[in-house]
Design a protein around this motif. Structure first.
Motif, mmCIF file in Angstrom:
data_model
loop_
_atom_site.group_PDB
_atom_site.id
_atom_site.type_symbol
_atom_site.label_atom_id
_atom_site.label_comp_id
_atom_site.label_asym_id
_atom_site.label_seq_id
_atom_site.Cartn_x
_atom_site.Cartn_y
_atom_site.Cartn_z
ATOM 1 N N GLU A 60 0.791 -1.147 -0.059
ATOM 2 C CA GLU A 60 0.002 0.027 0.057
ATOM 3 C C GLU A 60 0.865 1.445 -0.045
ATOM 4 O OE1 GLU A 60 -4.107 0.837 1.990
ATOM 5 O OE2 GLU A 60 -2.645 1.200 3.496
ATOM 6 N N PHE A 61 0.744 1.965 -1.061
ATOM 7 C CA PHE A 61 1.640 3.072 -1.139
ATOM 8 C C PHE A 61 0.960 4.427 -1.575
ATOM 9 C CE2 PHE A 61 1.145 1.171 -5.245
ATOM 10 C CZ PHE A 61 1.134 2.084 -6.004
ATOM 11 N N ASP A 62 1.465 5.471 -1.092
ATOM 12 C CA ASP A 62 1.061 6.977 -1.319
ATOM 13 C C ASP A 62 1.689 7.443 -2.689
ATOM 14 O OD1 ASP A 62 0.485 9.494 -1.496
ATOM 15 O OD2 ASP A 62 1.461 10.056 0.570
ATOM 16 N N THR A 63 0.513 7.590 -3.542
ATOM 17 C CA THR A 63 0.825 7.954 -4.885
ATOM 18 C C THR A 63 1.439 9.379 -5.150
ATOM 19 O OG1 THR A 63 -1.428 8.525 -5.358
ATOM 20 C CG2 THR A 63 -0.648 6.296 -5.842
ATOM 21 N N ASP A 64 1.400 10.196 -4.022
ATOM 22 C CA ASP A 64 1.823 11.523 -4.098
ATOM 23 C C ASP A 64 3.536 11.422 -3.908
ATOM 24 O OD1 ASP A 64 -0.664 12.818 -4.225
ATOM 25 O OD2 ASP A 64 -0.833 12.780 -1.974
ATOM 26 N N LYS A 65 3.746 10.121 -3.296
ATOM 27 C CA LYS A 65 5.338 10.160 -2.883
ATOM 28 C C LYS A 65 5.897 9.091 -3.907
ATOM 29 C CE LYS A 65 4.897 11.545 1.792
ATOM 30 N NZ LYS A 65 5.055 11.105 3.148
ATOM 31 N N LEU A 66 5.128 8.062 -4.417
ATOM 32 C CA LEU A 66 5.590 6.845 -5.042
ATOM 33 C C LEU A 66 4.505 6.543 -6.336
ATOM 34 C CD1 LEU A 66 8.039 5.126 -4.385
ATOM 35 C CD2 LEU A 66 6.427 3.562 -3.128
ATOM 36 N N SER A 67 4.859 6.375 -7.257
ATOM 37 C CA SER A 67 4.113 6.006 -8.467
ATOM 38 C C SER A 67 4.095 4.772 -8.487
ATOM 39 C CB SER A 67 4.456 6.752 -9.839
ATOM 40 O OG SER A 67 5.786 5.965 -10.399
ATOM 41 N N TYR A 68 3.224 3.993 -9.403
ATOM 42 C CA TYR A 68 3.212 2.419 -9.620
ATOM 43 C C TYR A 68 4.394 2.132 -10.499
ATOM 44 C CZ TYR A 68 1.283 -2.125 -10.716
ATOM 45 O OH TYR A 68 1.059 -3.548 -11.006
ATOM 46 N N ARG A 69 4.672 2.834 -11.262
ATOM 47 C CA ARG A 69 5.876 2.526 -11.927
ATOM 48 C C ARG A 69 7.269 2.624 -11.074
ATOM 49 N NH1 ARG A 69 7.651 2.441 -17.256
ATOM 50 N NH2 ARG A 69 10.014 2.825 -17.364
ATOM 51 N N ASP A 70 7.366 3.484 -10.243
ATOM 52 C CA ASP A 70 8.491 3.260 -9.001
ATOM 53 C C ASP A 70 8.341 2.057 -8.538
ATOM 54 O OD1 ASP A 70 9.141 5.880 -9.671
ATOM 55 O OD2 ASP A 70 7.786 6.824 -8.074
ATOM 56 N N VAL A 71 7.118 1.467 -8.008
ATOM 57 C CA VAL A 71 7.038 0.386 -7.391
ATOM 58 C C VAL A 71 7.322 -0.831 -8.285
ATOM 59 C CG1 VAL A 71 5.003 -1.339 -6.387
ATOM 60 C CG2 VAL A 71 5.036 1.220 -5.852
ATOM 61 N N LEU A 72 7.028 -0.832 -9.449
ATOM 62 C CA LEU A 72 7.636 -1.877 -10.525
ATOM 63 C C LEU A 72 8.966 -1.837 -10.627
ATOM 64 C CD1 LEU A 72 4.662 -2.008 -12.979
ATOM 65 C CD2 LEU A 72 4.740 -3.320 -11.158
ATOM 66 N N GLU A 73 9.568 -0.636 -10.661
ATOM 67 C CA GLU A 73 11.205 -0.775 -10.792
ATOM 68 C C GLU A 73 11.739 -1.160 -9.800
ATOM 69 O OE1 GLU A 73 11.929 3.531 -11.907
ATOM 70 O OE2 GLU A 73 11.231 3.305 -13.889
ATOM 71 N N ILE A 74 11.148 -1.052 -8.473
ATOM 72 C CA ILE A 74 11.884 -1.467 -7.273
ATOM 73 C C ILE A 74 11.677 -2.882 -7.284
ATOM 74 C CG2 ILE A 74 11.396 -1.664 -4.651
ATOM 75 C CD1 ILE A 74 10.718 1.405 -4.884
ATOM 76 N N PHE A 75 10.330 -3.518 -7.697
ATOM 77 C CA PHE A 75 10.078 -4.989 -7.774
ATOM 78 C C PHE A 75 11.189 -5.734 -8.717
ATOM 79 C CE2 PHE A 75 7.384 -8.186 -10.332
ATOM 80 C CZ PHE A 75 7.561 -9.164 -9.504
ATOM 81 N N PHE A 76 11.398 -4.997 -10.072
ATOM 82 C CA PHE A 76 12.234 -5.802 -10.925
ATOM 83 C C PHE A 76 13.560 -5.862 -10.225
ATOM 84 C CE2 PHE A 76 8.499 -5.721 -13.821
ATOM 85 C CZ PHE A 76 8.669 -6.779 -14.149
ATOM 86 N N ALA A 77 13.937 -4.752 -9.579
ATOM 87 C CA ALA A 77 15.354 -4.934 -9.225
ATOM 88 C C ALA A 77 15.408 -5.681 -7.843
ATOM 89 C CB ALA A 77 15.909 -3.403 -8.715
ATOM 90 N N LEU A 78 14.609 -6.215 -7.179
ATOM 91 C CA LEU A 78 14.390 -7.111 -6.285
ATOM 92 C C LEU A 78 14.662 -8.780 -6.520
ATOM 93 C CD1 LEU A 78 12.067 -5.543 -3.638
ATOM 94 C CD2 LEU A 78 14.296 -5.636 -3.618
ATOM 95 N N HIS A 79 14.381 -9.287 -7.731
ATOM 96 C CA HIS A 79 14.526 -10.383 -8.035
ATOM 97 C C HIS A 79 14.921 -10.724 -9.521
ATOM 98 C CE1 HIS A 79 10.505 -9.563 -9.902
ATOM 99 N NE2 HIS A 79 10.360 -10.949 -10.460
ATOM 100 N N ASN A 80 15.199 -11.769 -9.799
ATOM 101 C CA ASN A 80 15.407 -12.114 -11.428
ATOM 102 C C ASN A 80 14.213 -12.542 -12.167
ATOM 103 O OD1 ASN A 80 16.081 -13.203 -13.478
ATOM 104 N ND2 ASN A 80 17.999 -14.408 -12.860
#
Length: 179
Positions: A60-80
């Motif tokens: 659960e994230f605050d879209t004023d501080k973090l976009s869904y794209r940011d969330v996905l970029e973090i996700f793809f950096a966390l795993h292969n």
């Protein structure tokens, strides 16, 4: 505050949850299960690999501080995302890479970022991350929530989670919550 949720599977949920809970703009991340056919599954049932569920993290994230794209970029950096039904030594469909979208916008953004990753040839193998609607999410048992934080002495946490989290924090230092 404008809140949005993302539901992501990228191997062991302890790793993904720990990372997201340290990101500025994330209100909370929970470990859970999604994508299967059994209602209210247990960890033991999911680990057997026959419920169809993946270990997921609901963010659960605050879209004023973090976009869904940011969330996905973090996700793809966390795993292969090129490893089919596994992450490291964790093997089985419960460890698959998947994005469980909550609406059409999330689906479109997930498809777009995967296409970009493929075009940039970041990985030598194709991305196998599944994109599917989140039609059943079950929060994992209480003892799985904040597992790494609550169990720093756990051998798996020391060998797998801690190094992954350290690498993540170094790469995303500018996105971390200030203690």
């Amino acid at each position: 505050m404008a809140l949005e949720q993302a539901t992501l599977a990228g191997g062991c949920f302890w790793c993904i949850e720990s990372a997201f809970n340290s990101v500025e703009g994330v209100v909370k991340a929970w470990s859970g299960y999604a994508g299967g056919h059994l209602d209210n599954p247990s960890y033991e049932a999911v680990c057997k690999g026959d419920t169809g569920h993946a270990e997921v993290v609901r963010v659960e994230f605050d879209t004023d501080k973090l976009s869904y794209r940011d969330v996905l970029e973090i996700f793809f950096a966390l795993h292969n995302p090129t490893q089919l039904n596994r992450q490291g030594n964790d093997v089985g469909t419960q460890y698959r890479s998947a994005i469980f979208y909550h609406d059409d916008s999330q689906k479109h953004q997930a498809e777009q970022i995967i296409a970009e990753i493929e075009d940039m040839e970041i990985w030598p193998d194709p991305v196998v991350t599944q994109i599917e609607a989140v039609d059943n999410y079950w929060q994992a048992e209480d003892y799985h929530q904040d597992y790494f934080k609550q169990n720093p002495q756990n051998q798996y946490c020391n060998m797998v989670v801690a190094p992954k989290l350290a690498k993540f924090k170094q790469k995303f230092a500018s996105k971390l919550k200030q203690n």
